[in-house]
Design a protein around this motif. Sequence first.
Motif, mmCIF file in Angstrom:
data_model
loop_
_atom_site.group_PDB
_atom_site.id
_atom_site.type_symbol
_atom_site.label_atom_id
_atom_site.label_comp_id
_atom_site.label_asym_id
_atom_site.label_seq_id
_atom_site.Cartn_x
_atom_site.Cartn_y
_atom_site.Cartn_z
ATOM 1 N N MET A 57 0.840 -1.192 0.000
ATOM 2 C CA MET A 57 0.000 0.000 0.000
ATOM 3 C C MET A 57 0.883 1.254 0.000
ATOM 4 S SD MET A 57 -2.779 -1.470 -0.245
ATOM 5 C CE MET A 57 -3.819 -0.070 -0.294
ATOM 6 N N PRO A 58 0.436 2.305 -0.689
ATOM 7 C CA PRO A 58 1.243 3.533 -0.717
ATOM 8 C C PRO A 58 1.285 4.198 0.655
ATOM 9 C CG PRO A 58 -0.855 3.863 -1.852
ATOM 10 C CD PRO A 58 -0.773 2.410 -1.498
ATOM 11 N N SER A 59 2.321 4.948 0.851
ATOM 12 C CA SER A 59 2.513 5.641 2.120
ATOM 13 C C SER A 59 1.547 6.809 2.221
ATOM 14 C CB SER A 59 3.956 6.145 2.203
ATOM 15 O OG SER A 59 4.125 6.914 3.352
ATOM 16 N N GLU A 60 1.177 7.119 3.427
ATOM 17 C CA GLU A 60 0.277 8.245 3.670
ATOM 18 C C GLU A 60 1.018 9.571 3.674
ATOM 19 O OE1 GLU A 60 -3.028 8.120 3.802
ATOM 20 O OE2 GLU A 60 -2.911 5.967 3.418
ATOM 21 N N THR A 61 2.345 9.532 3.863
ATOM 22 C CA THR A 61 3.117 10.771 3.899
ATOM 23 C C THR A 61 3.421 11.222 2.481
ATOM 24 O OG1 THR A 61 5.210 9.577 4.028
ATOM 25 C CG2 THR A 61 4.169 10.174 6.103
ATOM 26 N N MET A 62 3.254 12.485 2.241
ATOM 27 C CA MET A 62 3.509 13.056 0.925
ATOM 28 C C MET A 62 4.875 13.746 0.938
ATOM 29 S SD MET A 62 0.910 12.315 -0.918
ATOM 30 C CE MET A 62 1.057 13.407 -2.297
ATOM 31 N N LEU A 63 5.549 13.720 -0.200
ATOM 32 C CA LEU A 63 6.822 14.419 -0.316
ATOM 33 C C LEU A 63 6.578 15.919 -0.360
ATOM 34 C CD1 LEU A 63 8.650 12.237 -2.963
ATOM 35 C CD2 LEU A 63 9.079 12.328 -0.521
ATOM 36 N N GLN A 64 7.454 16.658 0.270
ATOM 37 C CA GLN A 64 7.343 18.108 0.275
ATOM 38 C C GLN A 64 8.279 18.687 -0.782
ATOM 39 O OE1 GLN A 64 5.127 19.712 2.135
ATOM 40 N NE2 GLN A 64 4.469 17.743 2.975
ATOM 41 N N GLY A 65 7.834 19.677 -1.513
ATOM 42 C CA GLY A 65 8.670 20.326 -2.510
ATOM 43 C C GLY A 65 8.570 19.644 -3.864
ATOM 44 N N SER A 66 9.381 20.126 -4.761
ATOM 45 C CA SER A 66 9.374 19.624 -6.130
ATOM 46 C C SER A 66 10.252 18.379 -6.248
ATOM 47 C CB SER A 66 9.890 20.707 -7.076
ATOM 48 O OG SER A 66 10.083 20.178 -8.355
ATOM 49 N N ILE A 67 9.711 17.348 -6.880
ATOM 50 C CA ILE A 67 10.482 16.126 -7.069
ATOM 51 C C ILE A 67 11.600 16.352 -8.090
ATOM 52 C CG2 ILE A 67 8.971 15.154 -8.844
ATOM 53 C CD1 ILE A 67 10.708 13.169 -6.095
ATOM 54 N N VAL A 68 11.367 17.225 -9.053
ATOM 55 C CA VAL A 68 12.393 17.520 -10.057
ATOM 56 C C VAL A 68 13.588 18.199 -9.400
ATOM 57 C CG1 VAL A 68 12.874 18.759 -12.203
ATOM 58 C CG2 VAL A 68 10.643 17.700 -11.861
ATOM 59 N N GLU A 69 13.319 19.101 -8.467
ATOM 60 C CA GLU A 69 14.405 19.770 -7.742
ATOM 61 C C GLU A 69 15.214 18.763 -6.932
ATOM 62 O OE1 GLU A 69 14.938 23.164 -4.270
ATOM 63 O OE2 GLU A 69 13.004 22.902 -5.257
ATOM 64 N N ARG A 70 14.539 17.824 -6.287
ATOM 65 C CA ARG A 70 15.243 16.812 -5.499
ATOM 66 C C ARG A 70 16.068 15.893 -6.376
ATOM 67 N NH1 ARG A 70 11.934 14.015 -0.966
ATOM 68 N NH2 ARG A 70 14.019 13.213 -0.657
ATOM 69 N N ILE A 71 15.524 15.501 -7.538
ATOM 70 C CA ILE A 71 16.279 14.644 -8.465
ATOM 71 C C ILE A 71 17.517 15.377 -8.961
ATOM 72 C CG2 ILE A 71 16.224 13.560 -10.748
ATOM 73 C CD1 ILE A 71 13.306 12.838 -10.194
ATOM 74 N N GLY A 72 17.357 16.648 -9.341
ATOM 75 C CA GLY A 72 18.493 17.443 -9.803
ATOM 76 C C GLY A 72 19.550 17.624 -8.731
ATOM 77 N N PHE A 73 19.133 17.892 -7.514
ATOM 78 C CA PHE A 73 20.083 18.065 -6.423
ATOM 79 C C PHE A 73 20.847 16.777 -6.147
ATOM 80 C CE2 PHE A 73 21.190 17.895 -1.915
ATOM 81 C CZ PHE A 73 22.015 19.011 -1.838
ATOM 82 N N GLU A 74 20.145 15.647 -6.084
ATOM 83 C CA GLU A 74 20.803 14.363 -5.811
ATOM 84 C C GLU A 74 21.728 13.960 -6.957
ATOM 85 O OE1 GLU A 74 20.819 12.486 -3.070
ATOM 86 O OE2 GLU A 74 19.541 13.935 -2.041
ATOM 87 N N THR A 75 21.315 14.233 -8.185
ATOM 88 C CA THR A 75 22.149 13.871 -9.337
ATOM 89 C C THR A 75 23.441 14.675 -9.360
ATOM 90 O OG1 THR A 75 20.183 13.320 -10.627
ATOM 91 C CG2 THR A 75 22.202 13.688 -11.851
#
Length: 170
Positions: free
Chosen positions: A119-137
């Motif tokens: 089942m999916p988690s009830e917690t939602m990610l905060q902020g932009s996922i694209v920003e997080r991907i770019g930062f981690e990359t």
Amino acid sequence: MSNPTYTVIFYLFAAITLFSAAFVVFTRNVIYSAFSLLFTFFGVAALYVFLSADFIAVTQVVVYVGGILVLLLFGVMFTNSIMHVGQKSEVLHIIPGTLLLAAIVGGLLYTFYTTHGWMPSETMLQGSIVERIGFETMSRYVLPFEMVSILLLAALIGAAFLARFDKPGK
């Protein structure tokens, strides 16, 4: 959240993806296979949208449909006109492929039925996922990112070397 319309649309895209992928594998014409690969890529992108992975869906369309598939189609069409090679491919090794398919499906079904907590988690990610991907990359994964780019460059050079057309007698 489980709207019947969404369920019908999901199964429609899943069926399109599976049938077009099967057509890619079992057709003997390379051009038809490449065009059904287009539907497979779009179906996978639609499934990513249903998983709320919009960035991956757009990346799927841009990279695979816009780049890889167009390159594949041009390569097949230019190679055929230059070298006069038939566009038919033989479908061989049906029995080993079927056994491998059965093993993979069996492993996936075993994983599906023995893993708990899908089942999916009830917690939602905060902020932009694209920003997080770019930062981690560009921070933690910059070395693997650069290594993959070098590997792709080497594969491109190797493919160009193998695909060059030497005229007979020279």
